[in-house]
Design a protein around this motif. Sequence first.
Motif: not given
Length: 427
Positions: A120, A123-124, A127-128, A203, A211
Amino acid sequence: MKKMLPVHNKKRVLVVGTTSDYIEWIRTACPNRALFLTDPEIRKNAQEDSPKDLEELLIPLNDFNRIKTDLLHHLKTWGQTLTGVACFDCESMETAALIASEFGLIYPDLYAIRNCRDKYVSKQLWQKNNIPCPLTAAVNSVDDVARFLDLRQKEVVLKPFFGSGSELVFRCKTLDDCKKAFMTIKAGLKRRCENPLFKKTSSQDDLMLAEEFLDGPEYSCDFIIENNVVTIIRLTRKIKPDNRPFGTVSGYVIPSDMPEHTDKAHLENILLNSAKCLGIRRGLCMVDFIINDYQPVLIEMTPRPGGDCLPFLLKEAGNLDILKLTLDFAEKKPLGLNGTTHFTPHIGIRLHAHKAGVLKRFNTDLLQNEKRIKKIHFTRKPGHIITMPPDDYDSWFLGHMIIAPDHKQYPETQCFLIGKRLGVEIE
């Protein structure tokens, strides 16, 4: 005349927490180069002979204070010094990072390791930084999953935050699929709470990951990042049949051409930026990606080479020893990668059990004259107890074959037909 005792190399690469077959490989290919830090359970169940005392330390890998004390004592006793740190297992990388920091050695730091291991978080970060990857959400209930499914209006994948391969990973087309998968993962994570592969270091407040499902061919790649430059070592296409649990890899194809509409420079740029935003500035890394709408979409990345049957496949197809290369990289030795390594067409086929039970024997009689088989490696012996997914994703894996197809036509079909001639007797 006085007999001369063998001179032992005092400089050692510390190999943290790997498997007994990798240890034997390294001892054979790179004698007197490594010091192995091994969990006692690995040695207890090993088929291979134990290394000498000067080569291996048996310590639980979750006890860093003891590791530090015993490692210092070992180095003093044998007059050894550490020249690098190498790691081949996801669950041991945090320990490797702590040791490297403590002893002033080059290895990705704890921040980078945790960013990679948490699917997680990685991927965060991607994406940023506008790195193509699936959209994700942390979910704690079936209602959370239903909202994500409704929002995306497409199939979803449910998986743990931590873990490896296809273990507890499910593709869901309907809400009913989501409910079943959610409960299976929740129960599976509870049973694996002591498994270091699933130990969460981030997390913490969430249960699992949802996803979006992306369709397309999937690839696995090893690459080096150093001095702001990416060098691709190998690119393989995964074979993922529909008749196995979702995500199961049945084999790897090498060489694999660059996917259509994707040039090497574009892929290298994505790999460079994606590694850097995870905190990896120098590393020998593995990445999985899917080609979706002619675009590489990253699934996961980790600073270790690809495992499974891949080292055996690379050795047969291109005489590339990725384990030795990892040690060389850890010691900052010249790697001898003059451009792309030339691989002849080979396929690595993973051998999975067809049912639960007790393994009785392997029957290779129908394969005796099969010249296309370059190597058969069984990881199990008769008496091995097989449990099938989703209860166990490890015990049904029995080994692999490395096959060189005799012509370019239908190479995968050739390999699967060869594989069917192996008799696996289970009661």
